[in-house]
Design an enzyme around this catalytic site. Sequence first.
Site, PDB file in Angstrom:
ATOM      1  N   LEU A 196       0.819  -1.213   0.000  1.00  0.00           N
ATOM      2  CA  LEU A 196       0.000   0.000   0.000  1.00  0.00           C
ATOM      3  C   LEU A 196       0.852   1.262   0.000  1.00  0.00           C
ATOM      4  O   LEU A 196       0.537   2.231  -0.716  1.00  0.00           O
ATOM      5  CB  LEU A 196      -0.945  -0.006   1.202  1.00  0.00           C
ATOM      6  CG  LEU A 196      -1.928   1.173   1.280  1.00  0.00           C
ATOM      7  CD1 LEU A 196      -2.825   1.212   0.045  1.00  0.00           C
ATOM      8  CD2 LEU A 196      -2.769   1.090   2.554  1.00  0.00           C
ATOM      9  N   SER A 197       1.930   1.269   0.770  1.00  0.00           N
ATOM     10  CA  SER A 197       2.758   2.475   0.820  1.00  0.00           C
ATOM     11  C   SER A 197       3.437   2.724  -0.520  1.00  0.00           C
ATOM     12  O   SER A 197       3.559   3.882  -0.963  1.00  0.00           O
ATOM     13  CB  SER A 197       3.793   2.362   1.946  1.00  0.00           C
ATOM     14  OG  SER A 197       4.672   1.277   1.724  1.00  0.00           O
ATOM     15  N   GLU A 198       3.891   1.662  -1.191  1.00  0.00           N
ATOM     16  CA  GLU A 198       4.484   1.814  -2.522  1.00  0.00           C
ATOM     17  C   GLU A 198       3.449   2.314  -3.522  1.00  0.00           C
ATOM     18  O   GLU A 198       3.742   3.171  -4.370  1.00  0.00           O
ATOM     19  CB  GLU A 198       5.063   0.477  -2.988  1.00  0.00           C
ATOM     20  CG  GLU A 198       6.297   0.027  -2.201  1.00  0.00           C
ATOM     21  CD  GLU A 198       6.678  -1.407  -2.485  1.00  0.00           C
ATOM     22  OE1 GLU A 198       7.859  -1.746  -2.296  1.00  0.00           O
ATOM     23  OE2 GLU A 198       5.793  -2.207  -2.879  1.00  0.00           O
ATOM     24  N   ASP A 264       8.017 -11.444  -0.703  1.00  0.00           N
ATOM     25  CA  ASP A 264       8.623 -12.534  -1.468  1.00  0.00           C
ATOM     26  C   ASP A 264       7.709 -13.755  -1.483  1.00  0.00           C
ATOM     27  O   ASP A 264       7.557 -14.427  -2.506  1.00  0.00           O
ATOM     28  CB  ASP A 264       9.975 -12.926  -0.865  1.00  0.00           C
ATOM     29  CG  ASP A 264      10.987 -11.792  -0.881  1.00  0.00           C
ATOM     30  OD1 ASP A 264      10.834 -10.878  -1.713  1.00  0.00           O
ATOM     31  OD2 ASP A 264      11.921 -11.822  -0.062  1.00  0.00           O
TER      32      ASP A 264
END
Length: 477
Positions: A196-198, A264
């Site tokens: 979400l932050s990206e 990952d």
Amino acid sequence: MKVTLPDFRRAQVLVVGDVMLDRYWYGPTSRISPEAPVPVVKVETIEERPGGAANVAMNIASLGASARLVGLTGVDDAARALSTRLDEVHVECDFVAIPAQPTITKLRVLSRNQQLIRLDFEEGFGGVDPGPILARIRQALPQVGAVILSDYAKGALASVQAMICLARDAGVPVLIDPKGTDFERYRGATLLTPNLSEFEAVVGRCHSEQEIVDRGLALMERFDLTALLVTRSEQGMTLLQRGIAPLHMPTQAQEVYDVTGAGDTVIGMLAASIAAGASLDEACFLANAAAGVVVGKLGTSTVSPIELENAIRGRADTGFGVMTQEELKTAVLQARQRGEKVVMTNGVFDILHAGHVSYLANARRLGDRLIVAVNSDASTSRLKGPERPVNPLVQRMLVLAALEAVDWVIPFEEDTPQRIIAEILPDLLVKGGDYKPEEIAGGKEVIAAGGEVRVLNFEDGCSTSNIINIIRQGQND
């Protein structure tokens, strides 16, 4: 959504990206250094784990899928340690070694499960000729069902557009875990998986789910993306696809200890599932379940098919069914505290037939709880030949767990179950056939602990090998 695990043995995935070695130093902290106001850690345990794109490949291999890993390393001890760890789990390493640069290494110091400091040893691989990596991608594409580009902005994906074009031209889905705010680099990808932050760093702050959807769809249109998966920590995940209603999936995490490597795990599960034939919706459901498991572990970790099956079926909560060894130990301890007699047996149980069912029912009647230890796929192949098993481990365990006579099912990797029997130490060990009790694997350990060993007869006329031969004869007629 009702989802079954795909046969991950069919999946072949190419992982390209920034590989690194994660080192962990563990120890107690009981005093402050007289040299500076910092804690003193008495290091007692040192671990080395593949990180970055290497952890993605580890996640794929842990499912039983085939993973091929391409990345940049130095020519040093860290590169050798990385290759050794990956070889142990059957990841095919195809590294480009750069003698002038060190392998990226991250050292974490932990005490009482708390990370105190992280030290990074890296110079990046900027300016490295992309030709060798592109050549490796071209060579691998005909054999794989999905490509992952794992970007940690360390230089391995400097020519990411060329990589995307190669995969698209070959008709292979390309999934990308992005880094930074320049999403133009990822134009044309099949799936992008920002957290979400990206995501908000590119589209701006979102105050509602509808804003996430609207801005996500606009982002897909702008950069020609087929799909977008926004991972949202405790709020789960949101999958956006062209012309299809958004899919919101709540988190399945029960406890969060460490989010290291969770991204990952998500992208590794997505690619392995797609390569094994799952739809994107199904792959995202499985990735969400896998993320819920891995954040409950400390450090970069992987998820096994058993843990994934428990997560999507809720078996760990019921206390029965397919279990890990630690879960089984707890269940057996609780059973003994209730005064229950624990019986254990083992086998391949490839094509379950009436003889198996009768044998297991008879074994269960000898006690209150029945454990069935099952040979892994690799163990079965070593014992029965390269064409076996017919059914993969997860499917064999699911069928056994559905039987009324069976309480707990657990796999083992070795040729015999001696180690796991010695760990569990059932009250009664049972084996079918014409064995003598002293010949049964694990029997000596059970007897030494005060338990019993018994041999039961198999039902005449029932044989997995006979069933396979009948099927083959029918195909030839």
